[in-house]
Design a protein around this motif. Structure first.
Motif, PDB file in Angstrom:
ATOM      1  N   LEU A 144       5.731   2.713   3.883  1.00  0.00           N
ATOM      2  CA  LEU A 144       6.533   1.613   4.415  1.00  0.00           C
ATOM      3  C   LEU A 144       7.988   1.914   4.079  1.00  0.00           C
ATOM      4  O   LEU A 144       8.417   1.725   2.933  1.00  0.00           O
ATOM      5  CB  LEU A 144       6.092   0.284   3.805  1.00  0.00           C
ATOM      6  CG  LEU A 144       4.603  -0.048   3.988  1.00  0.00           C
ATOM      7  CD1 LEU A 144       4.231  -1.303   3.222  1.00  0.00           C
ATOM      8  CD2 LEU A 144       4.271  -0.190   5.452  1.00  0.00           C
ATOM      9  N   GLY A 145       8.709   2.427   5.044  1.00  0.00           N
ATOM     10  CA  GLY A 145      10.060   2.893   4.771  1.00  0.00           C
ATOM     11  C   GLY A 145       9.957   4.097   3.858  1.00  0.00           C
ATOM     12  O   GLY A 145       9.301   5.072   4.175  1.00  0.00           O
ATOM     13  N   ARG A 146      10.558   4.005   2.687  1.00  0.00           N
ATOM     14  CA  ARG A 146      10.470   5.094   1.710  1.00  0.00           C
ATOM     15  C   ARG A 146       9.444   4.810   0.621  1.00  0.00           C
ATOM     16  O   ARG A 146       9.232   5.617  -0.257  1.00  0.00           O
ATOM     17  CB  ARG A 146      11.842   5.319   1.081  1.00  0.00           C
ATOM     18  CG  ARG A 146      12.888   5.730   2.117  1.00  0.00           C
ATOM     19  CD  ARG A 146      14.226   5.951   1.494  1.00  0.00           C
ATOM     20  NE  ARG A 146      14.231   7.296   0.931  1.00  0.00           N
ATOM     21  CZ  ARG A 146      15.179   7.768   0.142  1.00  0.00           C
ATOM     22  NH1 ARG A 146      16.194   7.000  -0.188  1.00  0.00           N
ATOM     23  NH2 ARG A 146      15.116   8.992  -0.317  1.00  0.00           N
ATOM     24  N   LYS A 147       8.809   3.660   0.698  1.00  0.00           N
ATOM     25  CA  LYS A 147       7.838   3.259  -0.335  1.00  0.00           C
ATOM     26  C   LYS A 147       6.438   3.749   0.032  1.00  0.00           C
ATOM     27  O   LYS A 147       6.001   3.613   1.167  1.00  0.00           O
ATOM     28  CB  LYS A 147       7.839   1.741  -0.488  1.00  0.00           C
ATOM     29  CG  LYS A 147       6.988   1.256  -1.643  1.00  0.00           C
ATOM     30  CD  LYS A 147       7.169  -0.205  -1.855  1.00  0.00           C
ATOM     31  CE  LYS A 147       8.134  -0.633  -2.861  1.00  0.00           C
ATOM     32  NZ  LYS A 147       8.388  -0.167  -4.101  1.00  0.00           N
ATOM     33  N   ILE A 148       5.766   4.341  -0.944  1.00  0.00           N
ATOM     34  CA  ILE A 148       4.395   4.808  -0.787  1.00  0.00           C
ATOM     35  C   ILE A 148       3.481   3.846  -1.533  1.00  0.00           C
ATOM     36  O   ILE A 148       3.723   3.519  -2.697  1.00  0.00           O
ATOM     37  CB  ILE A 148       4.221   6.233  -1.369  1.00  0.00           C
ATOM     38  CG1 ILE A 148       5.182   7.216  -0.715  1.00  0.00           C
ATOM     39  CG2 ILE A 148       2.766   6.692  -1.261  1.00  0.00           C
ATOM     40  CD1 ILE A 148       4.962   7.438   0.760  1.00  0.00           C
ATOM     41  N   ILE A 149       2.433   3.385  -0.841  1.00  0.00           N
ATOM     42  CA  ILE A 149       1.500   2.424  -1.425  1.00  0.00           C
ATOM     43  C   ILE A 149       0.074   2.948  -1.264  1.00  0.00           C
ATOM     44  O   ILE A 149      -0.317   3.379  -0.178  1.00  0.00           O
ATOM     45  CB  ILE A 149       1.619   1.046  -0.744  1.00  0.00           C
ATOM     46  CG1 ILE A 149       3.046   0.508  -0.893  1.00  0.00           C
ATOM     47  CG2 ILE A 149       0.591   0.060  -1.310  1.00  0.00           C
ATOM     48  CD1 ILE A 149       3.323  -0.730  -0.083  1.00  0.00           C
ATOM     49  N   TYR A 150      -0.664   2.927  -2.359  1.00  0.00           N
ATOM     50  CA  TYR A 150      -2.071   3.293  -2.352  1.00  0.00           C
ATOM     51  C   TYR A 150      -2.893   2.041  -2.621  1.00  0.00           C
ATOM     52  O   TYR A 150      -2.579   1.282  -3.526  1.00  0.00           O
ATOM     53  CB  TYR A 150      -2.375   4.308  -3.460  1.00  0.00           C
ATOM     54  CG  TYR A 150      -1.737   5.654  -3.275  1.00  0.00           C
ATOM     55  CD1 TYR A 150      -2.370   6.635  -2.522  1.00  0.00           C
ATOM     56  CD2 TYR A 150      -0.519   5.958  -3.855  1.00  0.00           C
ATOM     57  CE1 TYR A 150      -1.793   7.889  -2.356  1.00  0.00           C
ATOM     58  CE2 TYR A 150       0.070   7.202  -3.693  1.00  0.00           C
ATOM     59  CZ  TYR A 150      -0.571   8.163  -2.948  1.00  0.00           C
ATOM     60  OH  TYR A 150       0.001   9.393  -2.782  1.00  0.00           O
ATOM     61  N   ARG A 151      -3.945   1.826  -1.838  1.00  0.00           N
ATOM     62  CA  ARG A 151      -4.858   0.710  -2.098  1.00  0.00           C
ATOM     63  C   ARG A 151      -5.931   1.166  -3.069  1.00  0.00           C
ATOM     64  O   ARG A 151      -6.434   2.292  -2.979  1.00  0.00           O
ATOM     65  CB  ARG A 151      -5.551   0.253  -0.805  1.00  0.00           C
ATOM     66  CG  ARG A 151      -4.656  -0.465   0.154  1.00  0.00           C
ATOM     67  CD  ARG A 151      -5.402  -0.999   1.359  1.00  0.00           C
ATOM     68  NE  ARG A 151      -6.532  -0.157   1.720  1.00  0.00           N
ATOM     69  CZ  ARG A 151      -7.651  -0.613   2.266  1.00  0.00           C
ATOM     70  NH1 ARG A 151      -7.797  -1.875   2.524  1.00  0.00           N
ATOM     71  NH2 ARG A 151      -8.634   0.210   2.562  1.00  0.00           N
ATOM     72  N   GLY A 152      -6.294   0.303  -3.981  1.00  0.00           N
ATOM     73  CA  GLY A 152      -7.329   0.622  -4.953  1.00  0.00           C
ATOM     74  C   GLY A 152      -8.630   1.042  -4.288  1.00  0.00           C
ATOM     75  O   GLY A 152      -9.287   1.987  -4.735  1.00  0.00           O
ATOM     76  N   ALA A 153      -9.004   0.367  -3.216  1.00  0.00           N
ATOM     77  CA  ALA A 153     -10.244   0.705  -2.509  1.00  0.00           C
ATOM     78  C   ALA A 153     -10.188   2.131  -1.962  1.00  0.00           C
ATOM     79  O   ALA A 153     -11.183   2.866  -2.013  1.00  0.00           O
ATOM     80  CB  ALA A 153     -10.494  -0.292  -1.379  1.00  0.00           C
ATOM     81  N   ASP A 154      -9.031   2.534  -1.435  1.00  0.00           N
ATOM     82  CA  ASP A 154      -8.883   3.898  -0.912  1.00  0.00           C
ATOM     83  C   ASP A 154      -8.931   4.929  -2.040  1.00  0.00           C
ATOM     84  O   ASP A 154      -9.515   6.010  -1.880  1.00  0.00           O
ATOM     85  CB  ASP A 154      -7.569   4.048  -0.145  1.00  0.00           C
ATOM     86  CG  ASP A 154      -7.553   3.268   1.161  1.00  0.00           C
ATOM     87  OD1 ASP A 154      -8.638   3.025   1.732  1.00  0.00           O
ATOM     88  OD2 ASP A 154      -6.449   2.910   1.608  1.00  0.00           O
ATOM     89  N   LEU A 155      -8.318   4.612  -3.170  1.00  0.00           N
ATOM     90  CA  LEU A 155      -8.350   5.522  -4.317  1.00  0.00           C
ATOM     91  C   LEU A 155      -9.771   5.702  -4.825  1.00  0.00           C
ATOM     92  O   LEU A 155     -10.197   6.826  -5.126  1.00  0.00           O
ATOM     93  CB  LEU A 155      -7.448   4.999  -5.439  1.00  0.00           C
ATOM     94  CG  LEU A 155      -5.947   4.989  -5.135  1.00  0.00           C
ATOM     95  CD1 LEU A 155      -5.203   4.197  -6.197  1.00  0.00           C
ATOM     96  CD2 LEU A 155      -5.401   6.398  -5.029  1.00  0.00           C
ATOM     97  N   ASN A 156     -10.531   4.605  -4.900  1.00  0.00           N
ATOM     98  CA  ASN A 156     -11.919   4.695  -5.349  1.00  0.00           C
ATOM     99  C   ASN A 156     -12.774   5.490  -4.368  1.00  0.00           C
ATOM    100  O   ASN A 156     -13.613   6.296  -4.779  1.00  0.00           O
ATOM    101  CB  ASN A 156     -12.505   3.296  -5.557  1.00  0.00           C
ATOM    102  CG  ASN A 156     -11.967   2.639  -6.809  1.00  0.00           C
ATOM    103  OD1 ASN A 156     -11.705   3.287  -7.807  1.00  0.00           O
ATOM    104  ND2 ASN A 156     -11.782   1.328  -6.744  1.00  0.00           N
TER     105      ASN A 156
END
Length: 70
Positions: free
Chosen positions: A42-54
């Protein structure tokens, strides 16, 4: 499957928990190469969802008792 990350939490770069899978540089390399866990940019921010990491961690799980058994 045991969850390594909180399912409903979002993680951003700099969150200590992300070091479990790799440091900031390693995560950047994986994103550049199209590897690693799914993420949002999102713009320059990187976001990981816990569900995706698991899900990614489970897909990369190695069971030594099943290695070499074919």
């Amino acid at each position: 499957m045991a969850n390594l990350f909180e399912q409903n939490r979002n993680y951003v770069l700099g969150d200590e928990e992300l070091n479990l899978i790799g440091d900031r540089d390693k995560l950047a390399q994986w994103r550049h190469k199209g590897m690693g866990p799914a993420f949002y940019k999102l713009g320059r921010k990187i976001i990981y969802r816990g569900a995706d990491l698991n899900a990614w961690a489970e897909a990369n799980r190695v069971d030594p008792s099943k290695e070499g058994a074919a």
